[in-house]
Write an enzyme that holds these catalytic residues in place. Structure first.
Site, PDB file in Angstrom:
ATOM      1  N   LEU A  84       0.831  -1.211   0.000  1.00  0.00           N
ATOM      2  CA  LEU A  84       0.000   0.000   0.000  1.00  0.00           C
ATOM      3  C   LEU A  84       0.861   1.256   0.000  1.00  0.00           C
ATOM      4  CD1 LEU A  84      -2.920  -0.814   2.476  1.00  0.00           C
ATOM      5  CD2 LEU A  84      -3.150  -0.203   0.076  1.00  0.00           C
ATOM      6  N   ARG A 143      -0.164   5.029  -1.149  1.00  0.00           N
ATOM      7  CA  ARG A 143      -0.234   6.047  -0.087  1.00  0.00           C
ATOM      8  C   ARG A 143       0.908   7.046  -0.152  1.00  0.00           C
ATOM      9  NH1 ARG A 143      -1.727   2.244   5.155  1.00  0.00           N
ATOM     10  NH2 ARG A 143      -3.952   2.027   4.738  1.00  0.00           N
ATOM     11  N   VAL A 194     -10.074   6.568  -1.011  1.00  0.00           N
ATOM     12  CA  VAL A 194      -9.364   5.344  -1.387  1.00  0.00           C
ATOM     13  C   VAL A 194      -8.066   5.166  -0.616  1.00  0.00           C
ATOM     14  CG1 VAL A 194     -10.389   5.385  -3.686  1.00  0.00           C
ATOM     15  CG2 VAL A 194      -8.180   6.489  -3.317  1.00  0.00           C
ATOM     16  N   GLU A 195      -7.496   3.954  -0.712  1.00  0.00           N
ATOM     17  CA  GLU A 195      -6.229   3.591  -0.068  1.00  0.00           C
ATOM     18  C   GLU A 195      -6.260   3.842   1.438  1.00  0.00           C
ATOM     19  OE1 GLU A 195      -4.149   1.975  -1.664  1.00  0.00           O
ATOM     20  OE2 GLU A 195      -3.924   2.643  -3.733  1.00  0.00           O
ATOM     21  N   GLY A 196      -7.394   3.570   2.067  1.00  0.00           N
ATOM     22  CA  GLY A 196      -7.566   3.825   3.486  1.00  0.00           C
ATOM     23  C   GLY A 196      -8.278   5.147   3.684  1.00  0.00           C
TER      24      GLY A 196
END
Length: 815
Positions: A372, A376, A497-499
């Site tokens: 990730l 991120r 997105v991405e957390g």
């Protein structure tokens, strides 16, 4: 009075012992001597009971057997009851990734010699050529309005260009047919594309992050790498990665999708494999993907690969053509990039389609968390940086072009308050990108990249909101002239997105940061979960080290607070500005470390449920990193006033944010009165006021409209068209004309205001100015050219009644 002075003197000695990190034995000697000296002026120190307390306390600390029996063993038993059990998923997430400079800041005593030696990444000749060549060529092909409004997709020639020129293989090594670019170069490519089209940028960034190209690079077998990576690099295969499910979004560890180990016929042979059932949504590139990276829970009920039934989260590569896979439908996230659901019913894959093969069964969650970092730390911050830089360049230009009440709107102080924020944010985003991508050269710092994702995308949100405020109606009327509305529309995607940002701030940054960055916490928790004979002894050593660390950061926080940070002079940086601000970072690092230890001590395992407190501590940690990024970046630029003014303003914002977070943290600690004590101890003269003055706001609000080294620096990182028929180019072209003609233009407006010019139209007034000698013909022609472009910049699109086609009739009365 003498007794009070004596007690205060003894406390100062204690603080000195902790501040200097004296060993336990040396510290004990100093404390005893100080105690006996204090007894000369205050007999209470020599009272038998006082001496008994002193030597009993020292014996408890110095004699191992006493300390373990009466301190460490009870503490270990109490903590075991306080700490909740940790799931395998949580443990894998906490163990994933690496740490970098953020760990030093968490220590409360950062080693500035380490930071001073860090050099920001630079582009190689090959990377530079690609950005100036292929990336510029791609940007020239892109029209975001056409993509969004007309085709709802990238044009076919753009798709082919992306594939042919290697944009899908930025991270794939040359040995496999890719470009093998550094994280910094990857970020620069993505942000330049994003300055032109978010759709194209997302299309490029996804295969280069959680694609599954990165998973293959790190964990794939040699056979998988040799087969897939060349195809992915050339665009012969288009990848996507299926992680999010209807029942599992932020709680990705609760993936409901399943895989069952079984034997089945495959391509004419009976093979061991996995039968998959899954339902994924919000998967970028899914509608056009030819291969799907998939995360699922694997089980082996028949014991075909071992004794365990539940084998944990695993990852596989699933060709989209396999029987049972349904793919091709699209979601509509408000932007035209390819995004859609994927489902699979009884999809059989052989074991060699598991990423890394059977060796990596059950390690999928760790693999995902580690990978990730690209999304991120590279992709989403790159999008945010592009948005910040384009806002600086275009909104700053528009604020100088647009006039109301006889002056440029950018000169109104209310506008300058917003434009100063845009200027500081754009500068900060570029600095932050430079530091985070440099960190990614050294590993996969999971905490740092979580910080980058959250704060970069939140900064983008603030920048775009301020931009829309300044643009007014010019920003909200959709059409091919609008250069901001589609960016505004896509901001929530970056936030989500991405957390998701709420999750990232309230649970991940400090929660994972405490485990990964605290000097002792992770090892202490491991000792608590260890039932072997040596666990207590290990815990005792860790506990004593932790207590010493806590005493040290508390003493640092107090002494640096009393001195206003003057006791510390970090040897870092090459400018007076940086040397001054590093001192403040040193102080706040100690305050943060001590405050974090208080949270861990008083709340224990309950801290992960106190998300508001956790979020505030995460804010402080993050702002310390951002401040370091600003100073490192500032010192890497050619020194001048514009560079210093942007850095100073952004640094003050960092420290204001830290003050806000710390004040709220102290105010809401569950033990009544504790927060007030801590605040008084660390900020005895009150929290420093880091407010920017009105003069600083006015200066930065003016700078964003002017040519400067910072404008040039940011313009170099994006694609800035000068085509007067382009949405962005129209503003930039007109701004360039204004810079050249502004002195004469202001003179012309002054003549008109004084009533010395005849005529109604601009053309008539310019002729009158030439006739009266107020302007020469060349000046008048330049002003006329600029004024036509100026008026064109103010127009918004009008459509036919169906809103399908733009009505291109001229709107200027004299046209």
């Amino acid at each position: 009075m003498a007794s009070v002075v004596t007690v205060l003197g003894f406390i100062v000695v204690l603080l000195f012992v902790f501040y200097r990190r004296l060993s336990l034995r040396n510290g004990a000697v100093v404390v005893v001597l100080a105690w006996l000296l204090a007894g000369l002026t205050s007999p209470v120190f020599l009272h038998p009971l006082s001496l008994l307390i002193l030597f009993a306390g020292l014996a408890l600390l110095l004699v191992n057997s006493l300390r373990i029996r009466f301190l460490s063993a009870p503490a270990m038993a109490a903590l075991k009851k306080m700490m909740p059990p940790m799931s395998d998923t949580e443990r894998e997430a906490l163990d994933a990734g690496t740490t970098w400079w953020e760990k030093e800041l968490f220590s409360g005593r950062p080693d500035w010699s380490v930071f001073d030696e860090i050099e920001l990444s630079e582009l190689s000749a090959k990377e530079h050529a690609f950005i100036d060549g292929e990336t510029n060529d791609l940007c020239a092909l892109l029209s975001e309005w056409q993509i969004h409004h007309d085709s709802k997709d990238l044009p076919a020639e753009v798709w082919q260009f992306i594939k042919d020129k290697g944009f899908l293989g930025l991270i794939i090594p040359p040995a496999y047919g890719g470009l093998g670019f550094s994280p910094y170069a990857q970020s620069r490519v993505v942000s330049k594309i994003a300055s032109r089209s978010t759709v194209a940028a997302v299309t490029v960034m996804v295969p280069n992050s959680l694609g599954p190209g990165e998973l293959l690079l790190k964990y794939g077998s040699e056979e998988q790498k040799a087969f897939w990576l060349p195809r992915l690099a050339k665009g012969e295969e288009l990848p996507c990665f299926g992680l999010t499910s209807p029942e599992a979004g932020s709680d990705a560890g609760a993936i409901p999708d399943t895989g069952v180990v079984c034997e089945q016929d495959y391509e004419g042979k009976r093979v061991l494999g996995v039968k998959l059932n899954f339902s994924k949504r919000w998967i970028t590139l899914a509608p056009v993907a030819t291969v799907v990276g998939l995360a699922f829970r694997l089980s082996d009920p028949d014991g075909l690969i071992g004794d365990e039934v539940e084998r944990g989260i695993s990852c596989a590569l699933v060709p989209a053509t396999l029987a049972g896979v349904e793919i091709g439908r699209r979601h509509n996230p408000g932007s035209a990039f390819m995004n859609g659901p994927i489902t699979g019913v009884d999809v059989f894959i052989p074991m060699d389609m598991l990423i890394g093969g059977q060796e990596y069964i059950g390690q999928g969650w760790r693999m995902l968390v580690e990978c990730l970092g690209a999304g991120r730390g590279v992709s989403l911050p790159a999008l945010s940086t592009a948005g910040g830089e384009m806002s600086y360049l275009l909104v700053g230009a528009f604020a100088r072009i647009r006039r109301q009440f006889g002056i440029a709107v950018g000169k109104f102080e209310g506008v300058q308050e917003a434009s100063a924020e845009i200027a500081a944010s754009a500068y900060m985003l570029e600095a932050y990108r430079a530091l985070v991508t440099r960190a990614l050269d050294d590993g996969a710092p999971s905490v740092l990249t979580a910080m980058a994702k959250y704060h970069a995308t939140e900064s983008l949100r603030g920048v775009v909101n301020h931009s829309m405020d300044i643009l007014g109606g010019r920003g909200i009327q959709m059409g091919p002239r609008n250069f901001m509305a589609l960016v505004y529309q896509t901001v929530p995607i970056a936030i989500t997105v991405e957390g998701a940002n709420i999750l990232t701030r309230s649970m991940i940054i400090f929660g994972q940061g405490a485990m990964r960055c605290h000097p002792y916490l992770a090892n202490e928790l491991a000792a608590l979960n260890d039932d072997t004979d040596g666990a207590l002894s290990r815990f005792d050593g860790l506990l004593m080290a932790h207590l010493g660390h806590t005493a040290e950061v508390f003493s640092r926080g107090i002494l640096l607070g009393l001195s206003g940070g003057l006791l510390t002079k970090p040897k870092c940086g090459n400018s007076e500005l940086s040397k001054r601000w590093y001192r403040h970072i040193n102080r706040y690092s100690a305050v943060f470390a001590a405050s974090a230890d208080i949270a861990l001590l008083t709340l224990g395992g309950d801290l992960k449920r106190r998300e508001l407190l956790s979020a505030r501590l995460g804010d402080v940690h993050s702002q310390l990193v951002i401040a370091c990024a600003l100073l490192k970046f500032h010192d890497a630029q050619t020194p001048d006033e514009a560079n210093a003014l942007h850095a100073e303003y952004a640094l003050k914002r960092c420290f204001r944010s830290m003050n806000t977070a710390l004040a709220a943290y102290y105010r809401n600690l569950p033990i009544k009165g504790l927060g007030a004590v801590l605040k008084a101890a660390f900020f005895p003269w009150g929290m420093p006021q880091w407010a920017s003055s009105d003069d600083e706001i006015r200066v930065l609000g003016e700078l964003i409209m002017q040519p400067s080294s910072v404008r040039d620096l940011l313009a170099d990182k994006v694609y800035l068209s000068s085509d007067p028929q382009d949405a962005q180019g129209r503003i930039h072209y007109t701004y360039q004309l204004l810079v050249a003609v502004e002195k004469d233009y202001e003179h012309f407006l002054s003549l008109d205001k004084q009533g010395g010019l005849a005529g109604e139209s601009t053309a008539d007034k310019l002729a009158s100015a030439v006739a009266s000698g107020g302007l020469n013909q060349a000046q008048a022609d330049a002003i006329a050219a600029y004024d036509n472009c100026r008026y064109d910049c103010l127009l918004t699109d009008a459509f036919d009644p169906s809103l399908a086609n733009v009505d291109v009739r001229p709107l200027r009365p004299e046209a």
